[in-house]
Scaffold this active site. Structure first.
Site, mmCIF file in Angstrom:
data_model
loop_
_atom_site.group_PDB
_atom_site.id
_atom_site.type_symbol
_atom_site.label_atom_id
_atom_site.label_comp_id
_atom_site.label_asym_id
_atom_site.label_seq_id
_atom_site.Cartn_x
_atom_site.Cartn_y
_atom_site.Cartn_z
ATOM 1 N N ASN A 1 0.830 -1.207 0.000
ATOM 2 C CA ASN A 1 0.000 0.000 0.000
ATOM 3 C C ASN A 1 0.855 1.244 0.000
ATOM 4 O O ASN A 1 1.941 1.268 0.567
ATOM 5 C CB ASN A 1 -0.973 -0.009 1.198
ATOM 6 C CG ASN A 1 -0.413 0.704 2.417
ATOM 7 O OD1 ASN A 1 -0.480 1.934 2.535
ATOM 8 N ND2 ASN A 1 0.185 -0.056 3.330
ATOM 9 N N PHE B 1 -1.585 8.234 4.199
ATOM 10 C CA PHE B 1 -2.379 8.875 5.271
ATOM 11 C C PHE B 1 -3.617 9.582 4.724
ATOM 12 O O PHE B 1 -3.902 10.738 5.071
ATOM 13 C CB PHE B 1 -1.551 9.888 6.074
ATOM 14 C CG PHE B 1 -0.453 9.307 6.925
ATOM 15 C CD1 PHE B 1 -0.330 7.944 7.133
ATOM 16 C CD2 PHE B 1 0.483 10.147 7.533
ATOM 17 C CE1 PHE B 1 0.687 7.418 7.913
ATOM 18 C CE2 PHE B 1 1.503 9.637 8.322
ATOM 19 C CZ PHE B 1 1.606 8.274 8.502
ATOM 20 N N SER C 1 5.696 5.193 8.600
ATOM 21 C CA SER C 1 5.049 4.886 7.321
ATOM 22 C C SER C 1 5.994 5.254 6.181
ATOM 23 O O SER C 1 6.557 6.349 6.174
ATOM 24 C CB SER C 1 3.750 5.671 7.174
ATOM 25 O OG SER C 1 3.343 5.639 5.823
ATOM 26 N N ASN D 1 5.060 5.939 3.255
ATOM 27 C CA ASN D 1 4.292 6.581 2.194
ATOM 28 C C ASN D 1 4.103 8.082 2.336
ATOM 29 O O ASN D 1 3.415 8.696 1.535
ATOM 30 C CB ASN D 1 2.920 5.904 2.072
ATOM 31 C CG ASN D 1 3.083 4.433 1.771
ATOM 32 O OD1 ASN D 1 3.885 4.059 0.925
ATOM 33 N ND2 ASN D 1 2.369 3.593 2.500
ATOM 34 N N THR D 2 4.666 8.669 3.374
ATOM 35 C CA THR D 2 4.685 10.124 3.502
ATOM 36 C C THR D 2 6.144 10.525 3.342
ATOM 37 O O THR D 2 6.988 10.081 4.122
ATOM 38 C CB THR D 2 4.128 10.571 4.876
ATOM 39 O OG1 THR D 2 2.751 10.206 4.943
ATOM 40 C CG2 THR D 2 4.260 12.074 5.075
ATOM 41 N N LYS E 1 5.492 3.707 17.041
ATOM 42 C CA LYS E 1 5.413 2.627 16.042
ATOM 43 C C LYS E 1 6.620 2.711 15.115
ATOM 44 O O LYS E 1 6.870 3.746 14.508
ATOM 45 C CB LYS E 1 4.115 2.740 15.244
ATOM 46 C CG LYS E 1 3.932 1.566 14.283
ATOM 47 C CD LYS E 1 2.495 1.428 13.847
ATOM 48 C CE LYS E 1 2.310 0.270 12.884
ATOM 49 N NZ LYS E 1 0.925 0.141 12.452
ATOM 50 N N ASN F 1 5.650 -1.587 11.550
ATOM 51 C CA ASN F 1 4.894 -1.076 10.407
ATOM 52 C C ASN F 1 5.242 -1.914 9.170
ATOM 53 O O ASN F 1 5.893 -2.954 9.295
ATOM 54 C CB ASN F 1 5.261 0.401 10.187
ATOM 55 C CG ASN F 1 4.094 1.203 9.641
ATOM 56 O OD1 ASN F 1 3.402 0.767 8.729
ATOM 57 N ND2 ASN F 1 3.868 2.375 10.206
HETATM 58 C C1 LIG Z 1 -3.649 -0.739 3.538
HETATM 59 C C2 LIG Z 1 -2.838 -0.486 4.770
HETATM 60 C C3 LIG Z 1 -2.885 0.747 5.378
HETATM 61 C C4 LIG Z 1 -2.145 0.979 6.535
HETATM 62 N N1 LIG Z 1 -2.217 2.206 7.144
HETATM 63 C C5 LIG Z 1 -1.522 2.423 8.282
HETATM 64 C C6 LIG Z 1 -1.625 3.664 8.942
HETATM 65 O O1 LIG Z 1 -2.350 4.573 8.533
HETATM 66 N N2 LIG Z 1 -0.886 3.838 10.073
HETATM 67 C C7 LIG Z 1 -0.077 2.859 10.578
HETATM 68 O O2 LIG Z 1 0.553 3.063 11.618
HETATM 69 N N3 LIG Z 1 0.008 1.657 9.979
HETATM 70 C C8 LIG Z 1 -0.688 1.426 8.846
HETATM 71 N N4 LIG Z 1 -0.588 0.210 8.236
HETATM 72 C C9 LIG Z 1 0.336 -0.799 8.785
HETATM 73 C C10 LIG Z 1 -0.373 -1.812 9.669
HETATM 74 O O3 LIG Z 1 -0.957 -1.205 10.791
HETATM 75 C C11 LIG Z 1 0.625 -2.894 10.134
HETATM 76 O O4 LIG Z 1 1.591 -2.298 10.967
HETATM 77 C C12 LIG Z 1 1.335 -3.577 8.975
HETATM 78 O O5 LIG Z 1 0.458 -3.766 7.887
HETATM 79 C C13 LIG Z 1 1.912 -4.938 9.372
HETATM 80 O O6 LIG Z 1 0.906 -5.808 9.826
HETATM 81 P P1 LIG Z 1 0.176 -6.910 8.886
HETATM 82 O O7 LIG Z 1 1.260 -7.701 8.213
HETATM 83 O O8 LIG Z 1 -0.679 -7.705 9.819
HETATM 84 O O9 LIG Z 1 -0.633 -6.142 7.896
HETATM 85 C C14 LIG Z 1 -1.326 -0.050 7.077
HETATM 86 C C15 LIG Z 1 -1.298 -1.300 6.460
HETATM 87 C C16 LIG Z 1 -2.039 -1.532 5.325
HETATM 88 C C17 LIG Z 1 -1.984 -2.894 4.675
#
Ligand SMILES: Cc1cc2nc3c(=O)[nH]c(=O)nc-3n(C[C@H](O)[C@H](O)[C@H](O)COP(=O)(O)O)c2cc1C
Length: 338
Positions: free
Chosen positions: A116, A120, A179, A181-182, A217, A246
Site C-alpha cells: 500500500n 495517510f 510509514s 508513504n509520507t 510505532k 509497520n
Molecule cells: C492498507 C494499509 C494501510 C495501513 N495504514 C496504516 C496507517 O495509517 N498507520 C499505521 O501506523 N500503519 C498502517 N498500516 C500498517 C499496519 O498497521 C501494520 O503495521 C502492517 O500492515 C503490518 O501488519 P500486517 O502484516 O498484519 O498487515 C497499514 C497497512 C495496510 C496494509
C-alpha cells in the site's frame, strides 16, 4: 465461510473499493436486529484468562486491529463485535488529506501480502472525534501522524494538535513515524528528532490529570544499531512502549507481479522480520517496556510466536484480510490452550 465463499468474490475486485464496500456491508448488517449479537456469539471469546493489563490499561483479550484499517474511526464499534480486544484508529492527521493518487493498494495473492501507498488518506482528526463520541466501550488506540504538506521541522506541532484533540477520546496514543508513504516521514525516526518529538508529547502528557500511554510505532527496516537507539529513547523519554512493526520497504522473496509497486509491504513476507524486531527489543531492553507485536500474523501460531518473542499484545491487518475474522478467534483459543 469467509475464505471459502466471501474472499474469492471480494478478491475479484479492486482492493480499495472492496475495503469501502465491506465497511458499508458490515455497517448495514450490524443494524439488522440481532445480527450484531449473532456476530458476537460466533466470534467473541470471553475468558478471564485472556484479559491483559498492559501500560495500565485493561484489555479483554490481547488481539487488536492494527492501524490503517479503520483510519477514520468509522467502524470501530462494529469491528469490535468480531472479537478484537482493542482497535487502533488512524493514522489521523490534523487536517483532512486525500493521500496518494489511486491506484495505491495492491494484493500480492501468491505471497499472501499487500503493498500500500495510501499516504495517510483521512478526514482529519476533528471529523474522527465526532464519531469517537459514539464509542460503546471499545478500547481505542489513536494513531497520529503529520500532514504531507507539513515540513519535518514543523512535524511536532502536527502531532501535538492530534494529541490534544484526541486526548479525551482514546485510551492510548501511537506516534507513527514509520510509514514509508509520507515523503521523509521516516527521517523522524532518527535519534535527535525522535527524542524531541516524544519528549514534547510526554511533557504535554504529564500536564494532564491522568497521563495516557504513548507508544512509538517503528519500521521493520531499522538496523540493530537504530533499534538500540529506540530502546534508549523509550527509556529516556519514558513513553509507555513500542509497536513493532509497520510495513517494510523490502521486497525480498516475493513472487507476485505486483511486487514492483511502490509502497509498504505487509503480510506473510513480514512475519519473520517483525518477530525478530520484537525479540531484539525485548531482549536488549530486558523487557523494560511493553511491545505490541504486528506484522504478518496469518495463523494462531504466528501470534503465539510474537507473544513468545516478547510481545504483550498483538495486532492484525493483512491476516485479517486474507483469513477473515475467524483468525481472531483462532488466536484467542490457541492462547487459552496454553
Ligand atoms: C492498507 C494499509 C494501510 C495501513 N495504514 C496504516 C496507517 O495509517 N498507520 C499505521 O501506523 N500503519 C498502517 N498500516 C500498517 C499496519 O498497521 C501494520 O503495521 C502492517 O500492515 C503490518 O501488519 P500486517 O502484516 O498484519 O498487515 C497499514 C497497512 C495496510 C496494509
Amino acid at each position: 465461510m469467509y475464505k471459502l465463499l466471501l474472499r474469492p468474490i471480494l478478491f475479484c475486485f479492486d482492493p480499495e473499493k472492496v475495503h469501502y464496500f465491506t465497511f458499508s456491508l458490515v455497517r448495514f448488517i450490524s443494524k439488522i436486529p440481532f445480527v450484531a449479537s449473532i456476530i458476537k456469539a460466533i466470534y467473541v471469546v470471553e475468558d478471564k484468562r485472556l484479559e491483559r493489563e498492559v501500560f495500565g490499561l485493561k484489555f479483554k483479550n490481547p488481539v487488536g486491529l492494527a492501524a490503517g484499517f479503520d483510519k477514520d474511526a468509522k467502524l470501530f464499534n462494529e469491528l469490535s463485535d468480531f472479537g478484537f480486544g482493542f482497535i487502533e484508529i488512524g493514522t489521523l492527521t490534523p487536517k483532512p488529506q486525500d493521500g496518494n493518487p489511486k491506484k495505491r493498494l495492491f494484493r500480492l495473492k501468491s505471497d499472501s501480502a499487500i503493498i500500500n501507498r495510501m499516504g495517510f488518506n483521512n478526514g482529519g482528526v476533528e471529523a474522527a472525534i465526532l464519531r469517537l463520541k459514539q464509542n460503546n466501550g471499545v478500547l481505542i488506540g489513536g494513531n497520529i501522524g503529520k500532514n504531507k504538506v507539513t515540513p519535518n521541522e514543523e512535524a511536532t506541532s502536527d502531532y501535538v494538535i492530534c494529541f490534544e484533540a484526541l486526548y479525551d477520546y482514546v485510551d492510548y496514543f501511537v506516534v507513527n513515524v514509520s510509514s514509508p508513504n509520507t515523503p521523509n516521514l521516516r527521517e523522524l525516526q532518527e535519534k535527535e528528532p525522535l527524542t524531541k518529538l516524544l519528549q514534547t508529547l510526554q511533557d504535554l502528557n504529564n500536564t494532564k490529570v491522568k497521563a495516557k500511554p504513548i507508544l512509538l510505532k517503528i519500521a521493520p527496516d531499522l538496523t540493530n544499531e537504530q533499534l538500540l537507539d529506540i530502546i534508549d529513547i523509550v527509556n529516556e523519554t519514558k513513553i509507555a512502549g513500542v509497536i513493532a512493526t509497520n510495513t517494510t520497504i523490502s521486497r525480498d522473496g516475493l513472487t507476485s507481479e505486483n511486487k514492483v509497486e511502490m509502497g509498504g509491504l505487509s503480510g506473510k513476507p513480514l512475519t519473520k522480520r517483525s518477530t525478530e524486531v520484537i525479540r531484539f527489543l525485548s531482549e536488549k531492553s530486558n523487557k523494560s517496556f511493553p511491545i505490541i507485536g504486528v506484522g504478518g500474523i496469518h495463523t494462531a501460531d504466528d501470534a503465539i510466536e510474537k507473544l513468545n518473542a516478547g510481545a504483550s499484545l498483538v495486532q492484525l491487518y493483512t491476516g485479517f484480510i486474507y483469513e477473515g475474522p475467524q483468525l481472531i478467534k483462532n488466536i484467542n483459543k490457541k492462547i487459552l490452550q496454553g
